[in-house]
Design an enzyme around this catalytic site. Structure first.
Site, short mmCIF file in Angstrom:
data_model
loop_
_atom_site.label_atom_id
_atom_site.label_comp_id
_atom_site.label_asym_id
_atom_site.label_seq_id
_atom_site.Cartn_x
_atom_site.Cartn_y
_atom_site.Cartn_z
N HIS A 270 27.46 -28.76 -6.08
CA HIS A 270 26.80 -29.82 -6.84
C HIS A 270 27.85 -30.59 -7.62
CE1 HIS A 270 23.99 -31.85 -9.51
NE2 HIS A 270 23.09 -31.59 -8.58
N ASP A 327 18.17 -27.08 -3.48
CA ASP A 327 17.69 -27.19 -2.11
C ASP A 327 17.84 -25.91 -1.29
OD1 ASP A 327 16.95 -29.94 -2.26
OD2 ASP A 327 19.06 -30.47 -2.20
N1 CMC Z 1 30.11 -26.17 1.69
C1 CMC Z 1 31.44 -26.05 1.85
N2 CMC Z 1 32.34 -26.64 1.06
C2 CMC Z 1 31.89 -27.40 0.07
C3 CMC Z 1 30.50 -27.59 -0.16
C4 CMC Z 1 29.61 -26.93 0.70
N3 CMC Z 1 28.28 -27.08 0.53
N4 CMC Z 1 30.33 -28.40 -1.22
C5 CMC Z 1 31.56 -28.70 -1.65
N5 CMC Z 1 32.51 -28.12 -0.88
C6 CMC Z 1 33.97 -28.18 -1.06
C7 CMC Z 1 34.50 -29.53 -0.64
O1 CMC Z 1 34.82 -29.53 0.74
C8 CMC Z 1 35.69 -29.65 -1.52
O2 CMC Z 1 36.70 -28.83 -1.00
P1 CMC Z 1 38.25 -29.27 -1.02
O3 CMC Z 1 38.62 -29.27 -2.46
O4 CMC Z 1 38.93 -28.24 -0.19
O5 CMC Z 1 38.30 -30.65 -0.41
C9 CMC Z 1 35.24 -29.02 -2.83
O6 CMC Z 1 34.23 -28.09 -2.45
C10 CMC Z 1 34.67 -30.00 -3.84
O7 CMC Z 1 33.56 -30.65 -3.27
P2 CMC Z 1 33.28 -32.20 -3.29
O8 CMC Z 1 32.76 -32.62 -1.97
O9 CMC Z 1 34.46 -32.94 -3.84
O10 CMC Z 1 32.12 -32.26 -4.39
P3 CMC Z 1 31.16 -33.48 -4.69
O11 CMC Z 1 30.80 -33.37 -6.10
O12 CMC Z 1 31.76 -34.76 -4.22
O13 CMC Z 1 29.89 -33.20 -3.74
C11 CMC Z 1 27.85 -32.26 -2.95
C12 CMC Z 1 28.75 -32.55 -4.18
C13 CMC Z 1 26.52 -31.75 -3.43
C14 CMC Z 1 27.64 -33.57 -2.16
C15 CMC Z 1 28.56 -31.22 -2.05
O14 CMC Z 1 28.68 -30.01 -2.76
C16 CMC Z 1 27.79 -30.97 -0.75
O15 CMC Z 1 28.00 -31.71 0.21
N6 CMC Z 1 26.90 -29.94 -0.68
C17 CMC Z 1 26.09 -29.70 0.50
C18 CMC Z 1 24.89 -30.64 0.50
C19 CMC Z 1 23.86 -30.27 -0.53
O16 CMC Z 1 23.46 -29.12 -0.64
N7 CMC Z 1 23.38 -31.27 -1.29
C20 CMC Z 1 22.33 -31.08 -2.30
C21 CMC Z 1 22.82 -31.35 -3.68
S1 CMC Z 1 21.71 -30.76 -4.98
C22 CMC Z 1 20.19 -31.60 -4.91
C23 CMC Z 1 20.27 -33.03 -4.55
O17 CMC Z 1 20.98 -33.82 -5.16
O18 CMC Z 1 19.56 -33.40 -3.63
#
Ligand code: CMC
Length: 390
Positions: A270, A327
């Site tokens: 998140h 989720d």
């Molecule tokens: N699985 C694997 N790796 C992950 C995940 C995941 N679900 N989420 C983040 N990471 C890794 C990401 O690859 C990055 O790694 P690195 O530093 O090696 O590049 C690190 O963690 C930081 O993540 P980020 O993508 O920079 O974080 P963000 O704040 O930009 O993204 C997020 C947040 C929710 C989009 C992301 O965690 C994600 O894609 N999660 C899976 C989708 C999901 O479950 N979304 C629902 C969010 S909660 C309710 C809602 O808003 O709907």
């Protein structure tokens, strides 16, 4: 302008002040108007929380009764709008149907949708709270080839919604109180979450002077993506894929860690929570209970538990502070209730609707509001001449 800061994804930039929702992502705290989410989920109702978000205080019993009554009076859709559903294929994703029908709804209220007219705003707030659940249920009915039911205004908001989805003309509909309470709780947990992508979209579109229908429809589209609300559907698809492939959970987690084919652990991570999502905690607590009470056994719940256990003890997830988000466990409960996977994100949308409406109003009534218009840093070609024949 030389002062422009570059901030991809608005990681460090506040777009507004807001008095609606408080989140402390490090501690895993979520409060609506100061009230802890745990207390609201336990004691309140969807409509009561909607009032709280919109008007800032809990309603008195009389206010709540009157408001509930008003919302019941607005559940009918214009008969012509039903033809809209016939024009779409039965395979249509209900999120597309919901956003398109929400935009279409505004065509019935032209002349009554002036963002600067508080009476219009109030009326359209009620209209949307009343009618969007009906639209979502019709999208479901259409997809399974069943006739649309008229809303039954003798029922509570949640029971009416469940009946529109699961009732039919052949048999009387029986209310299942376990299901009603479980859905009510899930909806409350989704009602607001400050400046997430869909809410920011609603505010941005609204900042142009667009009406509530257009703004909310845009928010629904933003929610559709798998990184946002679409994650609840993606989680179930992921769990089903792991089960069907015979791949071990451990091996799947390895693929996530190696970022093979960009595969992510859906329902984890998140932007704001760097600790257990307090909503996920509540959903997880009720998943076992609801499945048991509904008499449903689903191996996907055990699979989700196993995935969580492995991830929480793995350095990749620990270092990045990735925890289950809201989720991760909701889908298993929606599935046990009988909703098809593709209805999960529309359920999120119905949940989030009061928050979107509250933010739209806060934006609208804030004298500081300006049209949203981000800057960019230009990195393209310098000036050059269009080639002409010598
Ligand atoms: N699985 C694997 N790796 C992950 C995940 C995941 N679900 N989420 C983040 N990471 C890794 C990401 O690859 C990055 O790694 P690195 O530093 O090696 O590049 C690190 O963690 C930081 O993540 P980020 O993508 O920079 O974080 P963000 O704040 O930009 O993204 C997020 C947040 C929710 C989009 C992301 O965690 C994600 O894609 N999660 C899976 C989708 C999901 O479950 N979304 C629902 C969010 S909660 C309710 C809602 O808003 O709907």
């Amino acid at each position: 302008t030389g002062h422009t800061a570059l901030d991809y994804g608005f990681v460090n930039t506040a777009s507004t002040k807001s008095a609606i929702t408080y989140i402390d992502g490090d501690q895993g705290i979520l409060r609506y108007r100061g009230y802890p989410i745990e207390q609201l989920a336990k004691h309140s109702s969807y409509l009561e929380v909607a009032w709280l978000l919109l008007y800032g205080e809990l309603p008195t019993a009389d206010q709540l009764g009157e408001w509930d009554e008003k919302i019941r009076r607005h559940t009918l859709l214009h008969e012509d709008l039903k033809h809209f559903f016939s024009a779409l294929p039965h395979t249509a994703h209900p999120m597309s149907v919901l956003s398109a029908a929400t935009a279409a709804l505004s065509t019935y209220y032209e002349g009554q949708s002036d963002p600067g007219n508080p009476e219009h705003v109030e009326l359209n707030t009620i209209r949307m709270l009343a009618k969007l659940p009906v639209i979502a249920a019709y999208a479901h009915k259409k997809s399974i080839g069943q006739a649309f039911l008229y809303p039954d205004n003798s029922l509570s908001f949640v029971d009416n919604f469940l009946k529109l989805n699961f009732g039919n003309h052949a048999e009387p509909y029986e209310i299942n109180p376990v299901m009603s309470r479980a859905l009510e709780r899930l909806l409350i947990l989704h009602e607001d979450h400050e400046q997430n992508a869909s809410t920011s979209t609603v505010r941005l579109v609204g900042s142009t002077g667009a009406n509530q229908f257009s703004s909310i429809s845009a928010g629904i589209n933003a929610l559709y993506g798998p990184l946002h609300g679409g994650a609840n559907e993606a989680v179930l698809d992921m769990l089903a894929r792991i089960r069907d492939s015979g791949e071990s959970v451990q091996r799947f987690v390895e693929r996530v860690k190696n970022k093979e084919d960009g595969v992510k652990l859906m329902g984890f991570g998140h932007r704001v929570y760097k600790n257990y999502d307090p909503r996920a905690k509540l959903v997880k607590e009720s998943a076992d209970e609801v499945l048991r009470e509904l008499g449903v056994e689903d191996p996907l719940l055990a699979l989700a538990n196993e995935l969580e256990e492995i991830a929480l003890n793995d350095d990749y997830f620990k270092e990045r502070r990735l925890y289950p988000n809201v989720d991760f466990y909701t889908g298993v409960i929606y599935k046990a209730m009988g909703f098809p996977t593709r209805m999960f994100t529309p359920l999120f949308a119905i949940g989030r609707l009061p928050g979107w409406l509250a933010h739209w109003r806060e934006m609208q009534y804030d004298p500081q509001t300006k049209i949203g218009r981000p800057q960019q840093l230009y990195v393209g070609a310098g000036e050059r001449d269009y080639p002409t024949e010598a």
